[in-house]
Design a protein around this motif. Structure first.
Motif, PDB file in Angstrom:
ATOM      1  N   GLU A 120      49.384  -5.045 -15.232  1.00 41.23           N
ATOM      2  CA  GLU A 120      49.281  -4.207 -16.433  1.00 41.23           C
ATOM      3  C   GLU A 120      50.429  -3.204 -16.473  1.00 41.23           C
ATOM      4  O   GLU A 120      50.986  -2.927 -17.549  1.00 41.23           O
TER       5      GLU A 120
ATOM      6  N   ARG B 140      50.560 -14.729 -21.110  1.00 44.54           N
ATOM      7  CA  ARG B 140      49.297 -14.741 -20.393  1.00 44.54           C
ATOM      8  C   ARG B 140      48.887 -13.299 -20.116  1.00 44.54           C
ATOM      9  O   ARG B 140      49.734 -12.421 -20.008  1.00 44.54           O
ATOM     10  N   THR B 141      47.603 -13.043 -19.965  1.00 44.98           N
ATOM     11  CA  THR B 141      47.127 -11.689 -19.710  1.00 44.98           C
ATOM     12  C   THR B 141      47.400 -11.292 -18.256  1.00 44.98           C
ATOM     13  O   THR B 141      47.578 -12.166 -17.385  1.00 44.98           O
TER      14      THR B 141
ATOM     15  N   TRP C 170      56.980 -14.781 -16.397  1.00 51.03           N
ATOM     16  CA  TRP C 170      56.020 -14.120 -17.294  1.00 51.03           C
ATOM     17  C   TRP C 170      56.744 -13.231 -18.305  1.00 51.03           C
ATOM     18  O   TRP C 170      56.441 -13.250 -19.502  1.00 51.03           O
TER      19      TRP C 170
ATOM     20  N   ALA D 272      53.521  -5.057 -17.433  1.00 50.42           N
ATOM     21  CA  ALA D 272      53.476  -5.348 -18.869  1.00 50.42           C
ATOM     22  C   ALA D 272      53.830  -4.121 -19.694  1.00 50.42           C
ATOM     23  O   ALA D 272      54.465  -4.220 -20.749  1.00 50.42           O
TER      24      ALA D 272
ATOM     25  N   SER E   8      45.300 -10.296 -16.159  1.00 48.71           N
ATOM     26  CA  SER E   8      44.228 -10.882 -15.355  1.00 48.71           C
ATOM     27  C   SER E   8      44.533 -12.345 -15.034  1.00 48.71           C
ATOM     28  O   SER E   8      44.311 -12.805 -13.904  1.00 48.71           O
ATOM     29  N   GLU E   9      45.053 -13.087 -16.013  1.00 48.57           N
ATOM     30  CA  GLU E   9      45.391 -14.492 -15.785  1.00 48.57           C
ATOM     31  C   GLU E   9      46.525 -14.623 -14.769  1.00 48.57           C
ATOM     32  O   GLU E   9      46.471 -15.473 -13.870  1.00 48.57           O
TER      33      GLU E   9
END
Length: 212
Positions: free
Chosen positions: A100, A175-176, A168, A103, A178-179
């Protein structure tokens, strides 16, 4: 009045940041000038100098901020806890928080790690992952014999993890967190061949031992 000033400063820094990122992708980090940023952000040079000494100072502040944010998440990772979550086929929450954080700074990291960014910065992140992985594995005190020297294992895992993060970022965070955390845990736990779904491979340990 103070609140309005703070909002104006935040907006100005955002405009400067967006201008810098776009210019780096076009020209490369070493070729961006204060005039370039001011013109792109549609502000005057004096406003730029209220926040930064020059372009290297601006870039260094951004790099340190993002590096410290990500490092704070990495240092919270606990391998023993992660193993317990893996054994239960559950996502490790601290790992999710790390992704997170990545991201949150995705556009900056993608630019810095890109062909016109800063190779030294990418290497610094890779070394951060490597040093943390090595330190944590030393704490676990594994005693099982292996034909593979630990430094090679750390190098492999570090490169694999960093490569996954790069992919990523390059795919636009499709993708999240979590994924991605789940993917990384499964690859670490199963190894790349089993994660690919490839079975019936020869015993690698026996092959390595024969070669020694």
């Amino acid at each position: 009045m103070s609140n309005q000033l703070d909002k104006r400063q935040v907006r100005t820094k955002r405009l400067l940041y967006e201008a810098l990122m776009g210019l780096i992708e076009e020209k490369g980090a070493d070729h961006v000038t204060v005039t370039d940023i001011a013109n792109r952000a549609e502000i005057n040079r004096g406003t730029f100098y209220l926040h930064y000494r020059d372009v290297p100072d601006m870039l260094e502040q951004l790099k340190e901020h993002v590096f410290d944010k990500v490092r704070s998440r990495i240092t919270q990772l606990n391998f023993q806890d992660a193993i317990h979550y893996m054994d239960r086929n559950e996502v490790y929450p601290v790992s999710v928080q790390l992704f997170e954080e990545i991201a949150e700074h995705a556009d900056f990291l993608k630019t810095m790690f890109g062909p016109k960014g800063d190779l030294a910065y990418a290497i610094r992140f890779r070394e951060l992952f490597a040093s943390h992985i090595y330190a944590k594995t030393q704490q676990l005190g594994g005693t099982s014999p292996t034909a593979i020297p630990p430094d090679y294992i750390v190098a492999y895992v570090t490169s694999a993890n960093f490569g996954l993060i790069m992919h990523w970022l390059e795919t636009g965070l499709n993708r999240t967190p979590s994924e991605i955390s789940s993917y990384m845990a499964r690859i670490i736990k199963l190894g790349p061949m089993l994660a690919f779904g490839l079975h019936g491979l020869p015993n690698v340990d026996h092959t390595l031992n024969r070669e020694r």
